[in-house]
Scaffold this motif. Structure first.
Motif, PDB file in Angstrom:
ATOM      1  N   ARG A  45      -2.962  34.740  31.875  1.00  0.00           N
ATOM      2  CA  ARG A  45      -2.733  36.189  32.054  1.00  0.00           C
ATOM      3  C   ARG A  45      -2.866  36.611  33.512  1.00  0.00           C
ATOM      4  NH1 ARG A  45      -8.389  36.424  30.552  1.00  0.00           N
ATOM      5  NH2 ARG A  45      -9.307  36.730  32.622  1.00  0.00           N
ATOM      6  N   ASP A  46      -3.703  35.879  34.292  1.00  0.00           N
ATOM      7  CA  ASP A  46      -3.899  36.218  35.700  1.00  0.00           C
ATOM      8  C   ASP A  46      -2.942  35.458  36.618  1.00  0.00           C
ATOM      9  OD1 ASP A  46      -5.901  37.849  34.809  1.00  0.00           O
ATOM     10  OD2 ASP A  46      -7.549  36.582  35.504  1.00  0.00           O
ATOM     11  N   ASP A 106      -7.837  37.081  26.090  1.00  0.00           N
ATOM     12  CA  ASP A 106      -8.815  38.116  26.398  1.00  0.00           C
ATOM     13  C   ASP A 106     -10.028  37.517  27.109  1.00  0.00           C
ATOM     14  OD1 ASP A 106      -7.216  40.080  25.237  1.00  0.00           O
ATOM     15  OD2 ASP A 106      -8.094  39.766  23.242  1.00  0.00           O
ATOM     16  N   ASP A 122      -7.183  40.211  35.568  1.00  0.00           N
ATOM     17  CA  ASP A 122      -6.213  40.958  34.763  1.00  0.00           C
ATOM     18  C   ASP A 122      -5.597  42.142  35.511  1.00  0.00           C
ATOM     19  OD1 ASP A 122      -4.722  41.491  32.482  1.00  0.00           O
ATOM     20  OD2 ASP A 122      -6.263  42.764  31.592  1.00  0.00           O
ATOM     21  N   PRO A 123      -4.991  41.895  36.681  1.00  0.00           N
ATOM     22  CA  PRO A 123      -4.436  42.999  37.476  1.00  0.00           C
ATOM     23  C   PRO A 123      -3.283  43.730  36.795  1.00  0.00           C
ATOM     24  CG  PRO A 123      -3.735  40.890  38.366  1.00  0.00           C
ATOM     25  CD  PRO A 123      -4.782  40.592  37.327  1.00  0.00           C
ATOM     26  N   ASN A 125      -3.173  44.322  33.535  1.00  0.00           N
ATOM     27  CA  ASN A 125      -3.671  44.877  32.275  1.00  0.00           C
ATOM     28  C   ASN A 125      -2.971  44.252  31.061  1.00  0.00           C
ATOM     29  OD1 ASN A 125      -5.541  46.771  33.438  1.00  0.00           O
ATOM     30  ND2 ASN A 125      -3.782  48.031  34.006  1.00  0.00           N
ATOM     31  N   LEU A 126      -2.920  42.927  31.054  1.00  0.00           N
ATOM     32  CA  LEU A 126      -2.261  42.204  29.972  1.00  0.00           C
ATOM     33  C   LEU A 126      -3.217  41.833  28.851  1.00  0.00           C
ATOM     34  CD1 LEU A 126      -0.097  39.742  32.121  1.00  0.00           C
ATOM     35  CD2 LEU A 126       0.634  41.890  31.042  1.00  0.00           C
ATOM     36  N   ASN A 128      -7.502  42.216  26.997  1.00  0.00           N
ATOM     37  CA  ASN A 128      -8.567  43.138  26.631  1.00  0.00           C
ATOM     38  C   ASN A 128      -9.914  42.570  27.036  1.00  0.00           C
ATOM     39  OD1 ASN A 128      -6.939  45.114  25.151  1.00  0.00           O
ATOM     40  ND2 ASN A 128      -6.668  43.481  23.645  1.00  0.00           N
ATOM     41  N   LYS A 129     -10.776  43.448  27.530  1.00  0.00           N
ATOM     42  CA  LYS A 129     -12.164  43.081  27.756  1.00  0.00           C
ATOM     43  C   LYS A 129     -12.902  43.267  26.441  1.00  0.00           C
ATOM     44  CE  LYS A 129     -16.315  44.461  30.300  1.00  0.00           C
ATOM     45  NZ  LYS A 129     -16.882  45.428  31.282  1.00  0.00           N
TER      46      LYS A 129
END
Length: 257
Positions: A45-46, A106, A122-123, A125-126, A128-129
């Motif tokens: 994701r990053d 996540d 996660d720049p 916003n793909l 969830n925290k």
């Protein structure tokens, strides 16, 4: 022939996406029929936000080998066992540690609000925290702070896990045992001495050990003895990297003809 690229400090810098000049040289590789693979400590994701969308179809190895993606989607992962995570969690509690812990997509985060790792977390916003209890499977653990970091590192080293110490960032990077960038390459059918590797850090060591040709960006003590070439991070180094990609693609393409 395949070219395998680490990301941060190798072909992208200061958290920014890969520059247009390097992107162009990567495009030329693909036009020549050369496979491009990205292999990073970042989770998938990053990785996506710093790689141009034109390359999202390429194979991506994330989490230092614990994640493999095609077309931007995770297709394979290697995770900690429940027993291993129970041991790690006990040590986190015992040594008052904060962390960034990754699942396949996540993540759980308890680190400081101003920690540098947040710049790359996660720049786009793909993901969830979530709470650590909600995260399963778990593929990577970063220990960010602790009241006894050295002792914690010693205790973690007794477990059946792989630990990479980022001394310049003072964090502990923990992966499942036996998992690294080379193990991930092997799992997708890449053979020894069939690829060119670009890297800059200790987590590129296994990948360098089995490459046909290696290019170290900057200097790292653990990579220096394995590097066939080095590109200094001085002057217009991004152009130097793009030029080296072109030079090596021509050299090894001709060798295969």
């Amino acid at each position: 022939m395949k070219f395998v690229f680490d990301l941060d400090g190798t072909i992208c810098f200061k958290g920014q996406p890969i520059s247009d000049r390097i992107i162009q040289s990567l495009s030329e590789l693909i036009d020549l029929g050369i496979e491009v693979i990205f292999a990073s400590a970042r989770p998938i994701r990053d990785m996506l936000p710093v790689i141009d969308e034109a390359f999202h179809h390429c194979t991506m190895i994330g989490g230092n080998g614990s994640l493999i993606a095609k077309e931007g989607k995770v297709i394979k992962s290697h995770s900690f066992s429940i027993h291993e995570m129970t041991q790690i969690k006990c040590l986190i509690d015992a040594y008052d540690a904060t962390y960034l812990i990754d699942g396949e997509w996540d993540y759980a985060y308890t680190g400081p609000e101003n920690h540098p790792i947040l710049q790359n977390l996660d720049p786009a916003n793909l993901a969830n925290k979530v709470s650590l209890e909600a995260l399963h499977p778990i593929v990577k653990v970063l220990i960010l702070t602790s009241n006894h970091m050295e002792t914690l590192a010693e205790e973690l080293s007794k477990l059946n896990v792989y630990i990479n110490k980022h001394s310049n960032e003072n964090v502990l990077d923990i992966s499942p045992n036996g998992i690294n960038k080379w193990s991930a390459l092997k799992s997708i059918g890449v053979e020894e001495n069939t690829y060119i590797a670009f890297g800059n850090d200790a987590n590129d060591r296994a990948m360098f050990e089995h490459a046909l040709h290696t290019v170290m960006i900057g200097h790292h003590e653990q990579l220096a003895s394995l590097a066939k070439e080095t590109i200094s991070l001085k002057g217009d180094y991004e152009q130097d990297i793009a030029n080296k990609i072109r030079t090596l693609s021509e050299k090894y393409r001709l060798l295969q003809i």
